[in-house]
Design an enzyme around this catalytic site. Sequence first.
Site, PDB file in Angstrom:
ATOM      1  N   LYS A   1       3.784  -3.933  13.978  1.00  0.00           N
ATOM      2  CA  LYS A   1       4.754  -4.680  14.851  1.00  0.00           C
ATOM      3  C   LYS A   1       4.238  -6.196  14.802  1.00  0.00           C
ATOM      4  CE  LYS A   1       8.745  -3.139  15.384  1.00  0.00           C
ATOM      5  NZ  LYS A   1       8.339  -2.682  14.112  1.00  0.00           N
TER       6      LYS A   1
ATOM      7  N   GLU B   1       4.181  -0.058   5.359  1.00  0.00           N
ATOM      8  CA  GLU B   1       4.012   0.692   6.811  1.00  0.00           C
ATOM      9  C   GLU B   1       4.056   2.169   6.543  1.00  0.00           C
ATOM     10  OE1 GLU B   1       6.730  -0.482   9.738  1.00  0.00           O
ATOM     11  OE2 GLU B   1       5.608   0.631  10.977  1.00  0.00           O
TER      12      GLU B   1
ATOM     13  N   PRO C   1       0.861  -1.127   0.036  1.00  0.00           N
ATOM     14  CA  PRO C   1      -0.012   0.079   0.125  1.00  0.00           C
ATOM     15  C   PRO C   1       0.997   1.258  -0.071  1.00  0.00           C
ATOM     16  CG  PRO C   1      -0.165  -0.847   2.262  1.00  0.00           C
ATOM     17  CD  PRO C   1       0.539  -1.968   1.261  1.00  0.00           C
ATOM     18  N   PHE C   2       2.087   1.120   0.311  1.00  0.00           N
ATOM     19  CA  PHE C   2       2.900   2.314   0.599  1.00  0.00           C
ATOM     20  C   PHE C   2       4.149   2.162  -0.386  1.00  0.00           C
ATOM     21  CE2 PHE C   2      -0.243   3.923   3.151  1.00  0.00           C
ATOM     22  CZ  PHE C   2      -0.501   3.212   4.185  1.00  0.00           C
TER      23      PHE C   2
HETATM   24  C1  LIG Z   1      12.702  -3.941  10.459  1.00  0.00           C
HETATM   25  C2  LIG Z   1      11.755  -4.111   9.362  1.00  0.00           C
HETATM   26  O1  LIG Z   1      10.435  -4.178   9.733  1.00  0.00           O
HETATM   27  C3  LIG Z   1       9.839  -3.465  11.052  1.00  0.00           C
HETATM   28  C4  LIG Z   1       9.662  -4.624  11.835  1.00  0.00           C
HETATM   29  C5  LIG Z   1       8.422  -5.387  11.999  1.00  0.00           C
HETATM   30  C6  LIG Z   1       8.398  -6.402  12.815  1.00  0.00           C
HETATM   31  O2  LIG Z   1       9.174  -6.658  13.746  1.00  0.00           O
HETATM   32  O3  LIG Z   1       7.188  -7.204  12.721  1.00  0.00           O
HETATM   33  C7  LIG Z   1       7.443  -4.854  10.842  1.00  0.00           C
HETATM   34  C8  LIG Z   1       7.546  -3.831  10.174  1.00  0.00           C
HETATM   35  C9  LIG Z   1       8.469  -2.861  10.512  1.00  0.00           C
HETATM   36  O4  LIG Z   1       8.160  -1.682  11.242  1.00  0.00           O
HETATM   37  C10 LIG Z   1      12.079  -4.513   8.174  1.00  0.00           C
HETATM   38  O5  LIG Z   1      11.279  -4.888   7.304  1.00  0.00           O
HETATM   39  O6  LIG Z   1      13.284  -4.537   7.952  1.00  0.00           O
END
Ligand SMILES: C=C(O[C@@H]1C=C(C(=O)O)C=C[C@H]1O)C(=O)O
Length: 713
Positions: A429, A412, A394-395
């Site tokens: 997350k 995100e 989406p982004f």
């Molecule tokens: C750190 C990353 O992703 C981050 C960490 C995530 C998680 O821990 O689930 C999900 C999306 C992002 O905020 C990455 O894609 O490199």
Amino acid sequence: MAPAILTQRPKILFLDAYDSFSNNIVALVEQNVDVDVVKIFIDDPLLKGINASGDQAAFLECLKGFDAIIAGPGPGWAKCDEDVGLMKNLWELQDENLIPILGICLGFQSLCLAFGADIERLDEPKHGIISTVLHKGQSIFRDVEQLLATQYHSLQVKLNHPIQTKRAVRYPAQLWEPTETCPHLEPLAWDFHSERNGAVLMGVKHIQKPFWGVQFHPESICTNDEGKRIIQNWWEDALAWKRKRMFRNVPKQSPLSTSESLPKSFDDFWRELGFYNSKKHSTTFPRRDFTAKLDSGTLAPEELASLVAHGDGQSLPDLPPSTVHCSTTGSGRLTVADVCELLDIPRHEAIVLESGLQSNLVPMAVGTGRMSRSEDNEHSWDLYKGLTGHNPAPFGAYMRMHNVHILSSSPERYISWDRSQSAQCRPIKGTVQKKPGITAETANAILSSSKERAENLMIVDLTRHQLHGVYGSDNVRVSQLMEVEEYETLWQLVSVVDAVPSGIRKPMTPEEWEDPAEYASGSGKQSVPYLGFQAFVESLPPGSMTGAPKKRSCEILHKEEDGKRRGIYSGVLGYLDVGGGGDFSVVIRTAIKIDSPDNDKEDVWRIGAGGAVTSQSTPEGEYEEMLAKFQSTARAFKPQPPAKRISKSKRVEIIEPDNPQFAELLANMRGGEELSLDDAQIMLRAVERELRRRTAAGEEGTLAEAEAEGGFN
Ligand SMILES: C=C(O[C@@H]1C=C(C(=O)O)C=C[C@H]1O)C(=O)O
Ligand SMILES: NC(=O)CC[C@H](N)C(=O)O
């Protein structure tokens, strides 16, 4: 005429220990009691300077401007003066300078340390963990029902209490009594959620001075409404103390006289546990399970936990997964062969994945893709189309500036805002890779675990804190909390936090949109307070990539990564529009290439990937998650199988219409109209008639062969 005495609203001083949830506390207080909160940091140069000068009078004079103080949460150690700063001085205030104080988390630990307690590590750290807190319904916990509270701490207060030292207590009176080590501290609440931690002190009051404290975070989005009641109770008690103070006839109380008498009845017992709501409905738990226990008078933490968790004396539920110590065996380093095998790519197009699992820290990977130099720049656009084709996002974003190519398939949103300055953040997350055996139900179950939810909760509270700091206490709300969203190769746990400026009704439809007069810029109108842009700037770097407490985690990451710049990875990418709005993604799932004149042989693409380490993480789990994220982008660089050509014989033949209905259908279809089920049935009947005709005429072959002979158009 005597001047009207303008009664100012009471003022509370909030001492911020650089926590990532401080503004949520300010908002909780301002939303629930009629006060103004003034926030300063624990190392505020003005107060610190006054304090350092030993000029207590000036320091005290500053404090006199306030009706109460909140000593806030923060990273670090109550024994470390640098971590608590000015807080330390509060507990030494002499009688005539006393002021009501509430300590929260670090502030609570600092209070207890000042009056004889020790501070020790929890066996099982609690960050983003919600548990039912056992309280006795007294003091700031009066009229508080079942309290579900979020915890963010690695340390705990030790009173040398028998429930802590012997893991047994003469229940209930002894549980709430001060100890010899800390005779001035009366326990108000305990947590028994973790078998390994045993009894953890959650609430306390000083038996003489106007000092109270709680270990949990009443301001968290996942603390139930009882957190508000506690703040209101504290403020009522603070005002009551101040009123008494004015008459100074407060009778002295010995520590013992305040301890509660043993409950007269079973109902008293449950009232102490805060299991009664204001309607005083009767006990709802089977009496038989407890009488024996109560008569014996001694319960262990696990049994008390059972009272709290189930209230029926049944055995404890499966405790949350015990902490997995993130002791790593040095940095993990994949060989090129491993990566090629992993990504099923030929060696000559190897992607070298350098990654290091630093002990207790974010696993960080940077993939470097090497490919023969592309002749033209359309190549990166084609790669972007391939990336977003395989991994719709989406982004997503494609950026080509001079020698820089950025291909983003980010899922995100960091922050967006419209011209009313209404903003939205969509922190992610919690990630589960799609692979054989992982169904939607499995993914939901994994993403419902306390580990994944703790990760998300921390960032939701951090995002609220950041938006509260710009939009104020009443203008931030969580419109989506921890919902699973499905992407091409991953499931993600996503929350949505919205902020709307005061006086603005967020337009939900285009028709509702009108330029809010007070926000419309232009000649003679008030300049636009660009809250959206301010939130964009003040929330950098994205909290979902730093973790919380943000300031401290950035300091640690900077040190652990040797200050090496990450480049655009984990930054933000987006646009500002001329209408005063903007929209930015978090730069993840993104490939970056910077052409350099001294390398005209190959294209070097870099892909960053990482995870989020919490106390419940495992090195293996985080590493696997990091690879999954890396793969979701790296796949676009794998040689794609040749596009499936639709063989001629597979094309849909158009059979000459043999009846008006079919003729009309064909005409509609050629006009681009949709094919309905009825239409499809007409078409099917026409094909069947044609097949029957050919059979009757003894024509050989099938429709396909007929097409090959050019029999149909
Ligand atoms: C750190 C990353 O992703 C981050 C960490 C995530 C998680 O821990 O689930 C999900 C999306 C992002 O905020 C990455 O894609 O490199
Ligand atoms: N949130 C906090 O204030 C945490 C207090 C302290 N740093 C701990 O980890 O226990």
